[in-house]
Design a protein around this motif. Structure first.
Motif, PDB file in Angstrom:
ATOM      1  N   ASN A  44       0.846  -1.184   0.000  1.00 32.36           N
ATOM      2  CA  ASN A  44       0.000   0.000   0.000  1.00 32.36           C
ATOM      3  C   ASN A  44       0.889   1.245   0.000  1.00 32.36           C
ATOM      4  N   GLY A  45       1.125   1.790  -1.184  1.00 31.03           N
ATOM      5  CA  GLY A  45       1.990   2.964  -1.275  1.00 31.03           C
ATOM      6  C   GLY A  45       1.248   4.271  -1.136  1.00 31.03           C
ATOM      7  N   ASP A  46      -0.085   4.249  -1.264  1.00 29.15           N
ATOM      8  CA  ASP A  46      -0.881   5.476  -1.207  1.00 29.15           C
ATOM      9  C   ASP A  46      -2.196   5.199  -0.486  1.00 29.15           C
ATOM     10  N   PRO A  47      -2.225   5.342   0.840  1.00 36.82           N
ATOM     11  CA  PRO A  47      -3.454   5.049   1.599  1.00 36.82           C
ATOM     12  C   PRO A  47      -4.639   5.921   1.197  1.00 36.82           C
ATOM     13  N   SER A  48      -4.393   7.064   0.540  1.00 33.77           N
ATOM     14  CA  SER A  48      -5.501   7.949   0.190  1.00 33.77           C
ATOM     15  C   SER A  48      -6.446   7.337  -0.837  1.00 33.77           C
ATOM     16  N   ASN A  49      -5.994   6.300  -1.571  1.00 32.44           N
ATOM     17  CA  ASN A  49      -6.890   5.683  -2.565  1.00 32.44           C
ATOM     18  C   ASN A  49      -7.493   4.371  -2.070  1.00 32.44           C
ATOM     19  N   ASP A  50      -7.380   4.101  -0.760  1.00 31.35           N
ATOM     20  CA  ASP A  50      -7.898   2.830  -0.245  1.00 31.35           C
ATOM     21  C   ASP A  50      -9.396   2.685  -0.465  1.00 31.35           C
ATOM     22  N   GLN A  51     -10.114   3.787  -0.325  1.00 30.35           N
ATOM     23  CA  GLN A  51     -11.566   3.747  -0.533  1.00 30.35           C
ATOM     24  C   GLN A  51     -11.962   4.973  -1.354  1.00 30.35           C
ATOM     25  N   PRO A  52     -11.770   4.888  -2.666  1.00 35.96           N
ATOM     26  CA  PRO A  52     -12.007   6.056  -3.513  1.00 35.96           C
ATOM     27  C   PRO A  52     -13.478   6.414  -3.612  1.00 35.96           C
ATOM     28  N   ALA A  53     -13.734   7.637  -4.073  1.00 36.46           N
ATOM     29  CA  ALA A  53     -15.110   8.083  -4.275  1.00 36.46           C
ATOM     30  C   ALA A  53     -15.805   7.153  -5.255  1.00 36.46           C
ATOM     31  N   GLY A  54     -17.026   6.835  -4.953  1.00 35.88           N
ATOM     32  CA  GLY A  54     -17.784   5.938  -5.822  1.00 35.88           C
ATOM     33  C   GLY A  54     -17.625   4.476  -5.489  1.00 35.88           C
ATOM     34  N   ALA A  55     -16.790   4.165  -4.483  1.00 36.73           N
ATOM     35  CA  ALA A  55     -16.602   2.763  -4.088  1.00 36.73           C
ATOM     36  C   ALA A  55     -16.709   2.634  -2.565  1.00 36.73           C
ATOM     37  N   PRO A  56     -17.862   2.955  -1.997  1.00 31.52           N
ATOM     38  CA  PRO A  56     -18.023   2.871  -0.540  1.00 31.52           C
ATOM     39  C   PRO A  56     -17.972   1.429  -0.045  1.00 31.52           C
ATOM     40  N   ALA A  57     -17.496   1.259   1.153  1.00 26.70           N
ATOM     41  CA  ALA A  57     -17.457  -0.056   1.813  1.00 26.70           C
ATOM     42  C   ALA A  57     -16.708  -1.096   0.998  1.00 26.70           C
TER      43      ALA A  57
ATOM     44  N   LEU B 149       1.331  -8.102 -13.631  1.00 24.79           N
ATOM     45  CA  LEU B 149       0.318  -7.659 -12.692  1.00 24.79           C
ATOM     46  C   LEU B 149      -1.036  -8.190 -13.142  1.00 24.79           C
ATOM     47  N   THR B 150      -1.828  -8.735 -12.210  1.00 24.72           N
ATOM     48  CA  THR B 150      -3.201  -9.079 -12.559  1.00 24.72           C
ATOM     49  C   THR B 150      -3.907  -7.794 -12.991  1.00 24.72           C
ATOM     50  N   PRO B 151      -5.056  -7.871 -13.663  1.00 23.33           N
ATOM     51  CA  PRO B 151      -5.617  -6.702 -14.357  1.00 23.33           C
ATOM     52  C   PRO B 151      -5.733  -5.456 -13.485  1.00 23.33           C
ATOM     53  N   ILE B 152      -5.344  -4.329 -14.067  1.00 30.11           N
ATOM     54  CA  ILE B 152      -5.392  -3.049 -13.358  1.00 30.11           C
ATOM     55  C   ILE B 152      -6.585  -2.215 -13.782  1.00 30.11           C
ATOM     56  N   LEU B 153      -7.439  -2.750 -14.671  1.00 28.26           N
ATOM     57  CA  LEU B 153      -8.584  -1.992 -15.172  1.00 28.26           C
ATOM     58  C   LEU B 153      -9.591  -1.708 -14.052  1.00 28.26           C
ATOM     59  N   LYS B 154     -10.375  -0.654 -14.251  1.00 30.49           N
ATOM     60  CA  LYS B 154     -11.406  -0.297 -13.289  1.00 30.49           C
ATOM     61  C   LYS B 154     -12.435  -1.410 -13.202  1.00 30.49           C
ATOM     62  N   ASN B 155     -12.712  -1.854 -11.979  1.00 31.86           N
ATOM     63  CA  ASN B 155     -13.699  -2.899 -11.737  1.00 31.86           C
ATOM     64  C   ASN B 155     -14.919  -2.319 -11.037  1.00 31.86           C
ATOM     65  N   GLY B 156     -15.971  -3.131 -10.918  1.00 35.89           N
ATOM     66  CA  GLY B 156     -17.241  -2.548 -10.536  1.00 35.89           C
ATOM     67  C   GLY B 156     -17.895  -3.036  -9.274  1.00 35.89           C
ATOM     68  N   ALA B 157     -17.247  -3.904  -8.507  1.00 38.59           N
ATOM     69  CA  ALA B 157     -17.887  -4.432  -7.302  1.00 38.59           C
ATOM     70  C   ALA B 157     -16.876  -4.453  -6.155  1.00 38.59           C
ATOM     71  N   PRO B 158     -17.325  -4.364  -4.910  1.00 41.14           N
ATOM     72  CA  PRO B 158     -16.396  -4.361  -3.780  1.00 41.14           C
ATOM     73  C   PRO B 158     -15.532  -5.614  -3.689  1.00 41.14           C
ATOM     74  N   GLN B 159     -15.995  -6.716  -4.262  1.00 44.74           N
ATOM     75  CA  GLN B 159     -15.235  -7.964  -4.207  1.00 44.74           C
ATOM     76  C   GLN B 159     -14.350  -8.164  -5.432  1.00 44.74           C
ATOM     77  N   ASP B 160     -14.256  -7.154  -6.309  1.00 43.92           N
ATOM     78  CA  ASP B 160     -13.488  -7.307  -7.545  1.00 43.92           C
ATOM     79  C   ASP B 160     -12.045  -6.804  -7.399  1.00 43.92           C
TER      80      ASP B 160
END
Length: 594
Positions: free
Chosen positions: A96-109, A144-155
């Motif tokens: 974890n090099g950047d804790p500020s992106n741990d829970q980005p906007a649009g991805a609550p919980a 690296l496994t895929p870095i694309l934007k995913n859509g679910a909290p378990q992705d």
């Protein structure tokens, strides 16, 4: 070709503000939710941002199109070589090099390190910060496994994409990925991009509102499952229904299309929407997307997920388009199957019964993976390794196969021999060392899985994707440093590091020809040779010491006078055209032939 989304896009006219951009034609789709726009871009077009105006019967709108000159290609698009060693990282679980992106906007919980199926905070910056660790270990390529934007909290794993042009905000930005590629290249490391052509995630906007009626094979309500409908008895394997997809029907020249249609048109795991890669517009979209990622980032190759599930005709065309721009780019196909007569069918470089050359550079050597695991974990005859290698004649480039004993889809090798706290025990350490010893001395390009070099344990998915100790501030252990590793962790790390140094010092291990010298239920002895040198590798999988007398007449080492030990504790002598070996229990020894 551009794909524009919005509302009321039944265009009467589309034009751009640059004279060097010509709109050749358009196609409105999905009741105006999408607009396909084909542009012809003149060779004298300058960098900048074009503004294109869309006119409809109900009004006008516009969109911006950034245009950039091509960056210099020097130092990019290298492709793999036989001297490379790949290191597989699941970015969310490494550092974890950047804790500020741990829970980005649009991805609550979505962030919860206590939940094995949630995001844990690992990111691209964390990988970049630990490149010195990887360099010190001795790896040369990152996958690296895929870095694309995913859509679910378990992705967290990356295989449920909702945007094929965006980096997942949990991992960082496109700029940070570009920085990682540049930093890796500066460390003389290459980068493999995990491309998922077969499917998107179930939350992709296309799923509810596809650009075309046949953009996918089926709909969420009505589609085929990718799982094989064939009973195992069809090919005489057993009387049980297979729990894994079998690609045998695809490789069978006598199998009619319905026997394998589910594989290339079914939804993976009955969940992931299957892209219709027979549709010309889907094909063009995916072509352009792959070229965009290569050009934008300077990557060195593609790992091709779920390779057999995509029609071979598509792969042939995709590779042809890609190599017009990137002739040296390596592609690695995933064919998860234990039978080399099946996996070899998908190898590129030659046409098969269907008249198609898939074009793929190489494949992961799953048959060898299964043989190694069976021998090391299930006490199967060690001779199965020689049996798998016997089938190398089926491949046109067997030395380029990617060898491995672990990845993100299988139980960790150390798992069965770890304590409740996840720390590896002596027995597991020996097994891991044997696995590394074989993987790094047999033919092929080896791939390592993050954390195996310190004996990380883990059962079935997602337990096999634990956080790397020390990648998070406050972790009680930091295995990125020698001082932070346990004695067992350091023992395994040092062994892997030594093997990789040996591989660099003796290129014959990467590039030389492999010859069988002896093989039985518990041992395998082979030779690697080139014009410059000869090495003999002696492997004993038994818990008892093992002695062998191997006649050398007619073998490549028949004129060798003696052996010098480079690694390991076996004793080897040559006399009267005979190699005498005394191998300790569970050991691997490398000799230099004098």
């Amino acid at each position: 070709m551009l794909l524009i989304s919005g509302h009321h896009l039944q265009a009467n006219e589309v034009s751009c503000n640059l004279p060097t951009l010509t709109v050749t034609h358009t196609q409105s789709a999905a009741a105006g939710s999408y607009l396909f726009v084909w542009l012809k871009i003149a060779t004298d077009t300058r960098s900048g941002t074009a503004v294109c105006r869309v006119r409809t019967s109900t009004g006008t709108t516009s969109f911006e199109l950034p245009l950039a000159s091509r960056s210099p290609t020097a130092g990019k698009f290298h492709g793999l070589s036989q001297g490379d060693v790949i290191y597989l990282i699941m970015p969310d679980r490494f550092a974890n090099g950047d804790p500020s992106n741990d829970q980005p906007a649009g991805a609550p919980a979505s962030y919860d390190r206590a939940n094995p199926r949630a995001y844990h905070g690992g990111d691209l910056r964390g990988i970049r910060q630990h490149l010195p660790y990887l360099k010190d270990l001795g790896v040369t390529t990152l996958w690296l496994t895929p870095i694309l934007k995913n859509g679910a909290p378990q992705d967290y794993h990356g295989y449920g994409a909702v945007d094929l042009y965006a980096v997942d905000p949990h991992l960082g930005t496109i700029n940070e990925y570009q920085q990682l590629v540049v930093a890796a290249h500066q460390q003389e490391m290459k980068m493999l991009f995990d491309a998922v052509i077969n499917h998107v995630g179930p939350n992709h906007p296309w799923v509810k509102n596809p650009p075309l009626p046949d953009w996918f094979h089926g709909t969420p309500a009505e589609h085929t499952n990718s799982a094989t409908p064939l009973d195992g008895s069809f090919y005489g394997k057993n009387n049980q229904s297979s729990t894994n997809d079998s690609f045998a029907a695809l490789a069978d020249p006598h199998a009619p299309a319905p026997l394998s249609k589910n594989l290339t048109q079914g939804w993976f795991a009955n969940v992931l929407p299957d892209l219709n890669t027979e549709n010309p517009l889907v094909i063009q979209y995916l072509f352009q997307n792959s070229i965009w990622w290569a050009e934008t980032t300077g990557l060195d190759g593609y790992r091709l997920d779920t390779f057999p599930y995509v029609p071979r005709k598509f792969w042939a065309a995709w590779h042809l388009a890609l190599r017009r721009l990137y002739p040296n780019l390596t592609t690695v196909g995933e064919v998860f199957h234990p039978d080399p007569s099946v996996t070899s069918f998908f190898m590129g470089g030659q046409k098969r019964y269907d008249g198609i050359d898939s074009g793929v550079t190489t494949l992961f050597d799953f048959p060898l993976y299964f043989a190694l695991r069976d021998a090391l974990q299930h006490k199967a005859p060690t001779g199965q390794i020689a049996e798998i290698l016997r089938h190398d004649s089926l491949y046109n480039r067997p030395d380029s196969l990617i060898t491995f004993f672990g990845n993100h889809d299988v139980v960790r090798l150390a798992s069965a021999a770890s304590d409740p706290g996840g720390h590896i025990q002596d027995e597991g350490s020996k097994t891991l060392q044997l696995a590394y010893g074989l993987t790094l001395t047999l033919r092929g390009i080896p791939q390592l899985y993050y954390g195996d070099e310190i004996g990380m344990s883990g059962g079935a998915d997602p337990d096999n994707r634990r956080d790397f100790p020390g990648g998070w501030s406050g972790d009680p252990e930091n295995a990125f440093t020698a001082d932070g590793r346990t004695q067992q962790q350091q023992k395994i790390f040092s062994y892997v590091q030594t093997l990789l140094r040996l591989r660099r010092a003796h290129p014959v291990l990467a590039q030389g020809r492999l010859w069988h010298l002896a093989s039985d239920d518990s041992s395998y002895v082979f030779e690697r040779d080139s014009d410059e040198e000869q090495l003999v590798v002696a492997f004993n999988n038994s818990k008892e010491s093992h002695q062998l007398k191997i006649p050398l007449k007619g073998t490549p080492v028949q004129d060798v006078a003696g052996l010098t030990t480079l690694l390991g504790e076996a004793r080897g002598t040559i006399a009267d055209s005979q190699l005498k070996l005394a191998m300790p229990p569970q050991s691997l020894t490398v000799f230099l032939a004098d």
